[in-house]
Design an enzyme around this catalytic site. Sequence first.
Site, PDB file in Angstrom:
ATOM      1  N   ARG A  42       0.711  -1.333  -0.090  1.00 12.73           N
ATOM      2  CA  ARG A  42      -0.206  -0.090   0.001  1.00 12.73           C
ATOM      3  C   ARG A  42       0.682   1.385  -0.137  1.00 12.73           C
ATOM      4  O   ARG A  42       0.509   2.360  -0.513  1.00 12.73           O
ATOM      5  CB  ARG A  42      -0.992  -0.012   1.229  1.00 12.73           C
ATOM      6  CG  ARG A  42      -0.658   0.233   2.391  1.00 12.73           C
ATOM      7  CD  ARG A  42      -1.395  -0.635   3.433  1.00 12.73           C
ATOM      8  NE  ARG A  42      -0.777  -1.781   3.518  1.00 12.73           N
ATOM      9  CZ  ARG A  42      -1.452  -2.831   3.111  1.00 12.73           C
ATOM     10  NH1 ARG A  42      -2.527  -2.871   2.717  1.00 12.73           N
ATOM     11  NH2 ARG A  42      -0.523  -4.007   3.152  1.00 12.73           N
ATOM     12  N   THR A  43       1.914   1.237   0.871  1.00 15.23           N
ATOM     13  CA  THR A  43       2.682   2.597   0.732  1.00 15.23           C
ATOM     14  C   THR A  43       3.108   2.879  -0.586  1.00 15.23           C
ATOM     15  O   THR A  43       3.093   4.043  -0.855  1.00 15.23           O
ATOM     16  CB  THR A  43       3.881   2.572   1.937  1.00 15.23           C
ATOM     17  OG1 THR A  43       3.182   1.975   3.270  1.00 15.23           O
ATOM     18  CG2 THR A  43       4.509   3.933   2.133  1.00 15.23           C
ATOM     19  N   LYS A  81      25.073  -3.673  -6.884  1.00 19.95           N
ATOM     20  CA  LYS A  81      26.445  -3.696  -7.498  1.00 19.95           C
ATOM     21  C   LYS A  81      27.442  -2.926  -6.444  1.00 19.95           C
ATOM     22  O   LYS A  81      28.617  -2.505  -7.143  1.00 19.95           O
ATOM     23  CB  LYS A  81      26.556  -2.903  -8.790  1.00 19.95           C
ATOM     24  CG  LYS A  81      25.535  -3.609 -10.028  1.00 19.95           C
ATOM     25  CD  LYS A  81      25.459  -2.732 -11.303  1.00 19.95           C
ATOM     26  CE  LYS A  81      24.718  -3.435 -12.278  1.00 19.95           C
ATOM     27  NZ  LYS A  81      24.501  -2.553 -13.672  1.00 19.95           N
ATOM     28  N   ARG A 126      11.841   4.054   0.733  1.00 13.28           N
ATOM     29  CA  ARG A 126      11.710   3.038   1.878  1.00 13.28           C
ATOM     30  C   ARG A 126      12.970   2.287   1.975  1.00 13.28           C
ATOM     31  O   ARG A 126      13.398   1.824   0.920  1.00 13.28           O
ATOM     32  CB  ARG A 126      10.759   2.161   1.787  1.00 13.28           C
ATOM     33  CG  ARG A 126      10.501   0.638   2.759  1.00 13.28           C
ATOM     34  CD  ARG A 126       9.318   0.214   2.767  1.00 13.28           C
ATOM     35  NE  ARG A 126       8.194   0.887   3.527  1.00 13.28           N
ATOM     36  CZ  ARG A 126       6.989   0.471   3.697  1.00 13.28           C
ATOM     37  NH1 ARG A 126       6.786  -0.610   3.668  1.00 13.28           N
ATOM     38  NH2 ARG A 126       6.183   1.205   4.319  1.00 13.28           N
ATOM     39  N   HIS A 134       7.908   5.995  10.581  1.00 11.83           N
ATOM     40  CA  HIS A 134       7.021   5.941   9.139  1.00 11.83           C
ATOM     41  C   HIS A 134       6.180   7.182   9.342  1.00 11.83           C
ATOM     42  O   HIS A 134       5.008   7.001   9.673  1.00 11.83           O
ATOM     43  CB  HIS A 134       6.458   4.505   8.964  1.00 11.83           C
ATOM     44  CG  HIS A 134       5.631   4.402   7.966  1.00 11.83           C
ATOM     45  ND1 HIS A 134       5.298   5.178   6.757  1.00 11.83           N
ATOM     46  CD2 HIS A 134       4.829   2.936   7.596  1.00 11.83           C
ATOM     47  CE1 HIS A 134       4.654   4.614   5.813  1.00 11.83           C
ATOM     48  NE2 HIS A 134       4.579   3.234   6.112  1.00 11.83           N
TER      49      HIS A 134
HETATM   50  C1  NCD Z   1       3.657  -0.882   7.978  1.00 14.26           C
HETATM   51  C2  NCD Z   1       5.348  -0.710   7.661  1.00 14.26           C
HETATM   52  O1  NCD Z   1       5.660  -0.916   6.614  1.00 14.26           O
HETATM   53  O2  NCD Z   1       5.720  -0.082   8.809  1.00 14.26           O
HETATM   54  N1  NCD Z   1       3.026  -0.895   6.998  1.00 14.26           N
HETATM   55  C3  NCD Z   1       2.669  -0.054   6.451  1.00 14.26           C
HETATM   56  O3  NCD Z   1       3.310   0.864   5.568  1.00 14.26           O
HETATM   57  N2  NCD Z   1       1.241   0.351   6.369  1.00 14.26           N
HETATM   58  C4  NCD Z   1       3.427  -1.686   9.106  1.00 14.26           C
HETATM   59  C5  NCD Z   1       4.006  -3.219   9.146  1.00 14.26           C
HETATM   60  O4  NCD Z   1       4.612  -3.712   7.957  1.00 14.26           O
HETATM   61  O5  NCD Z   1       3.673  -3.888   9.677  1.00 14.26           O
END
Ligand code: NCD
Length: 342
Positions: free
Chosen positions: A57-58, A86, A107, A135
Site C-alpha cells: 500500500r505505501t 553492484k 523506503r 514511518h
Molecule cells: C507498516 C510498515 O511498513 O511499517 N505498513 C505500512 O506501511 N502501512 C506496518 C507493517 O509492516 O507491519
Amino acid sequence: MNLRGTHFLSAKQLNAATLRQIFATADAMRPYATPQKITEVLCGAILGNLFFEPSTRTRISFGAAFNRLGGAVRETAGTEMTSIKKGESLIDTARVVSTYVDAIAMRHSQPGAVEEFARAATVPVINAGDGTNEHPTQAVLDVYTLQKKLGKLDGRTIAMVGDLKFGRTVHSLAYLLTLFHDIKFIFIAPPALQMPKEVETYIKRADRGHKILRTEKLLGGDGIDNADVIYMTRMQEERFASAREFAKYRGKYSLNRKIVEQHCKKSVAIMHPLPRDSRPQSNELDVSLDNNPNLLIFDQVANGLAVRMALFALILGIDKKISRHNRRVEWFVSKNSHKQHA
Ligand code: NCD
C-alpha cells in the site's frame, strides 16, 4: 513551518500548525483522490519511488498520489534490480536519482538510511519507512483518520498493542500525538518488545500533560478496557533475530469481536497500519471485526492517499494552484469511491 522544498523524514519535524495545514490540504484533495475531479497541476513532474523493502500500500499510495496530481512516477522495488546490488552507495544513488526526478519517496531497511540519502539528494525526500525507526506519513494519515472519527484528541486514551519495539508506525504515531494534550498512552507489549525508551522520553519532554502506562496484558485495568483507540500492530517477523525468537511472540495478541464486545468501550476506534498478519498462528486483528463500524483500517488506507497528495502539494508548493488545473472525471469510477471516509 513551511514544508515547501523540505525533506519529510520524521514525525518530530511537525508542529501543530503544520499538521493542521496538512489536514486542511488533505480535505481539499479528497475530490481529486476519490476521484471526482482531475488535476494536472504536477504535469511534467516526476516522482522517484524507491522501495528497497517490501510494500504494497505505501508504494502504490505514494505513486497514485503523485499520479492523481498529474505527475508521473518512476520506481524501483527491492534491491535485486538496482545498482545497490553492484555496491553503489546511498549517496551516489541519491545524487543520480535527484538528477532525474522532482521528489523522492524512499523506503529502506536501515534506520537512518533515508536521512543519509536525503542529505545527498538535491530534491525533497519523503521517508516511506526506515527500518525500525519511523514511518512519518503513516502517522499523519493515522492522526488525520482519528481526528475525523473522534474530533478532539486531547484527553484520549490510546492503546498501542503488539510489537512496539520493531514497529516503526507506532514510533511516529507516538511522536505526532505529543502535539496534543493530556493523552494517556497505554503501551501493551511483552517486555522485550516494549516501546523504546527514547519515544517515552520524547513524550515526557513535550510536557503537555501526557501519561504513559506500560503493560504486558491486553485485558484488565490497564489494558484496552478503557481505551478510546486500540492501535494493533503486526509482530515484525522480518526484524527478529531468528524464527525461534519470532515464534515466542507470534499470536500473543489477537483482537476479535468477542473481546471487543465484552471488554471495550462501545465507541472504541480500532486501527492497524496494515498489512495484518491473517495467518491463524498470528491473526492480531480478526476478520470477525470487519463489520464493526469503528474499525478504521480501510479509512486509514483511503485517507492515506489524500494525505500523501497533501504532502506532495505542500512540499512542491502547488497546494494553492490545484483548482486552476482541474477537469471533471469522465471515466467510470467505483461506486464506493465517493463515500466519505470516516
Ligand atoms: C507498516 C510498515 O511498513 O511499517 N505498513 C505500512 O506501511 N502501512 C506496518 C507493517 O509492516 O507491519
